[in-house]
Design an enzyme around this catalytic site. Structure first.
Site, mmCIF file in Angstrom:
data_model
loop_
_atom_site.group_PDB
_atom_site.id
_atom_site.type_symbol
_atom_site.label_atom_id
_atom_site.label_comp_id
_atom_site.label_asym_id
_atom_site.label_seq_id
_atom_site.Cartn_x
_atom_site.Cartn_y
_atom_site.Cartn_z
ATOM 1 N N ARG A 181 51.330 42.785 46.331
ATOM 2 C CA ARG A 181 50.271 43.732 46.655
ATOM 3 C C ARG A 181 50.733 44.583 47.839
ATOM 4 O O ARG A 181 51.329 44.069 48.790
ATOM 5 C CB ARG A 181 48.979 42.995 47.030
ATOM 6 C CG ARG A 181 48.219 42.440 45.823
ATOM 7 C CD ARG A 181 47.599 43.551 44.990
ATOM 8 N NE ARG A 181 46.831 43.068 43.871
ATOM 9 C CZ ARG A 181 47.291 42.938 42.608
ATOM 10 N NH1 ARG A 181 48.541 43.236 42.335
ATOM 11 N NH2 ARG A 181 46.495 42.515 41.651
ATOM 12 N N HIS A 191 53.381 50.777 40.349
ATOM 13 C CA HIS A 191 52.680 49.526 40.008
ATOM 14 C C HIS A 191 52.842 49.197 38.507
ATOM 15 O O HIS A 191 51.849 49.055 37.790
ATOM 16 C CB HIS A 191 51.182 49.631 40.374
ATOM 17 C CG HIS A 191 50.532 48.284 40.585
ATOM 18 N ND1 HIS A 191 49.469 48.090 41.427
ATOM 19 C CD2 HIS A 191 50.787 47.074 40.047
ATOM 20 C CE1 HIS A 191 49.093 46.820 41.398
ATOM 21 N NE2 HIS A 191 49.883 46.178 40.554
ATOM 22 N N GLU A 226 47.125 52.548 47.408
ATOM 23 C CA GLU A 226 47.396 53.162 46.100
ATOM 24 C C GLU A 226 46.263 54.091 45.708
ATOM 25 O O GLU A 226 45.103 53.762 45.966
ATOM 26 C CB GLU A 226 47.554 52.067 45.045
ATOM 27 C CG GLU A 226 48.861 51.336 45.216
ATOM 28 C CD GLU A 226 49.136 50.295 44.150
ATOM 29 O OE1 GLU A 226 48.674 50.467 43.010
ATOM 30 O OE2 GLU A 226 49.806 49.322 44.475
HETATM 31 C C1 DGY Z 1 48.185 41.989 38.437
HETATM 32 O O1 DGY Z 1 47.952 41.548 37.307
HETATM 33 O O2 DGY Z 1 47.623 41.552 39.428
HETATM 34 C C2 DGY Z 1 49.209 43.045 38.554
HETATM 35 O O3 DGY Z 1 49.269 43.623 39.790
HETATM 36 C C3 DGY Z 1 49.036 44.087 37.467
HETATM 37 O O4 DGY Z 1 50.327 44.425 37.142
#
Ligand code: DGY
Length: 410
Positions: free
Chosen positions: A292, A339, A321
């Site tokens: 993240r 992402h 983001e």
């Molecule tokens: C998630 O599933 O948490 C991812 O960040 C999506 O790719």
């Protein structure tokens, strides 16, 4: 099935404003006379997710617009009758939205994601709403992207590609685009869960790297796999590999040539990579983040990359983001992708299916599966062959939901 504009649950004085908001979005409805109503906030991958919801007799209102929905638009989409929502990690599922969902008769919300830092799970639990996520289908896909970013950053692939396309290549030179050799170096993993472990094994086995990991739990299985691979390499007369668990993040950062972040985002991990910790890292280290964005203080990172041109970074996720911190986009030593670590057809189809199965399962009153292996759902030959269960409900225990007992399918 037909396309139409959503007009459910519009009853108050904000009628005109709501109509205007909804009108800007494109929606389509499936099974308009379905017994339950489910809102799906984005286009999804594959057909299984839809079949799963239709098999549970859901009317499905799906937003086809790619724009990220605002809180007001989500509230409008919920309207006055909504049993469940299949939503996205870009949406703020907080007290206000769970209150609205509860008042509309909602029982369940599922992210199409394994991470759920966008969801206030306590608020959902207070309103008796089950929260689903989609673990078990992102592991290898995300780990492979972390590997790709490691090499792209360490071997300067994006810079070199731009150089070629700009017609700047005039012939081989011994000094051109010198990058980082990973063979025999030290790999640092922060968060040795499923994704972190697959990434660690891929890099350690492939590049004979020693592993140092930081995690609140000891990962005995990862340690065993690395040690057994190390013994095999030794028997073959090749470079042995080792693994150890660091006691602190600082210890790991000082030791590692490559650092990859695979930990969850919460108050304790936000900005875990900050100015002070960046300074502890080797000046030519590679830093990768497929977890993240807010795990890294992005402004501090920009400054650090400016000061240390040999420090290389691969980022799939960003602090705010879809924005990037000022200056990040112009740094040659940073590789950025939007992402997409989980963006393979199999994984995104699986994520869509699991999210729909979470919602359909809770609406039907099925027990929760909550087992690490979800292939029984995603690889089932038909929707009818899937287990009658909600695959992954993160607040199942808090809500006292029954567990699926038929373990023989695993
Ligand atoms: C998630 O599933 O948490 C991812 O960040 C999506 O790719």
């Amino acid at each position: 099935m037909h396309n139409h504009q959503l007009s459910i649950g519009v009853s108050s004085c904000g009628l005109q404003l709501r109509r205007t908001l909804m009108a800007r979005l494109q929606w389509r409805t499936f099974n308009s006379n379905g017994r339950h109503r489910v809102v799906v906030t984005k286009p999804l991958v594959g057909e299984n997710w839809l079949e799963t919801l239709l098999a549970a007799d859901c009317r499905v209102d799906q937003c086809l617009s790619e724009r990220i929905l605002s809180r007001a638009e989500l509230r409008d989409a919920i309207g006055s009758r909504c049993d469940g929502v299949v939503g996205q990690l870009t949406e703020p599922w907080d007290e206000e939205l769970f209150r609205a969902l509860k008042s509309a008769g909602g029982k369940v919300y599922s992210n199409v994601a394994v991470g759920f830092d966008n969801v206030d799970v306590s608020a959902a639990t207070r309103h008796g709403i089950a929260v689903g996520n989609t673990p078990g289908v992102l592991t290898e896909t995300t780990a492979e992207m972390a590997v790709a970013l490691t090499f792209a950053a360490g071997r300067r692939l994006v810079e070199a590609d731009a150089f070629m396309r700009a017609g700047k290549y005039k012939g081989w030179l011994p000094t051109m685009f010198l990058g980082k050799l990973f063979y025999g170096k030290t790999l640092g993993i922060i968060g040795a869960g499923r994704i972190g472990s697959v990434y660690a094994l891929t890099m350690a086995r492939g590049c004979h790297m020693d592993v140092v990991y930081y995690d609140q739990f000891q990962n005995e299985q990862l340690e065993r796999k690395v040690r057994e691979t190390g013994s095999l390499y030794q028997q073959l007369g090749e470079r042995c590999i080792s693994i150890r668990r660091a006691e602190t993040v600082e210890e790991l950062l000082e030791a590692a040539d490559v650092v990859s972040l695979h930990t969850v985002l919460d108050a304790s991990t936000r900005h875990m990579i900050n100015n002070e910790r960046l300074r502890l890292m080797k000046k030519d280290a590679v830093l990768v983040n497929c977890g993240r964005g807010p795990l890294i203080d992005e402004r501090a990172l920009v400054q650090h990359c400016r000061e240390h041109p040999d420090f290389r970074v691969g980022l799939d996720v960003f602090e705010n983001e879809p924005q990037m911190a000022p200056g990040l986009a112009s740094l040659p030593n940073v590789v950025v992708v939007p992402h997409i670590a989980s963006a393979t057809v199999w994984t995104r189809t699986g994520m869509s299916t699991l999210a729909a199965a979470n919602v359909a399962g809770i609406i039907r009153g099925d027990p929760v599966w909550n087992q690490p292996d979800v292939l029984a759902f995603v690889d089932a030959p038909s929707v009818a062959a899937m287990p009658r269960a909600a695959p992954s409900i993160v607040n199942a225990k808090e809500l006292g939901l029954p567990q699926y007992k038929q373990m023989s399918r695993l």
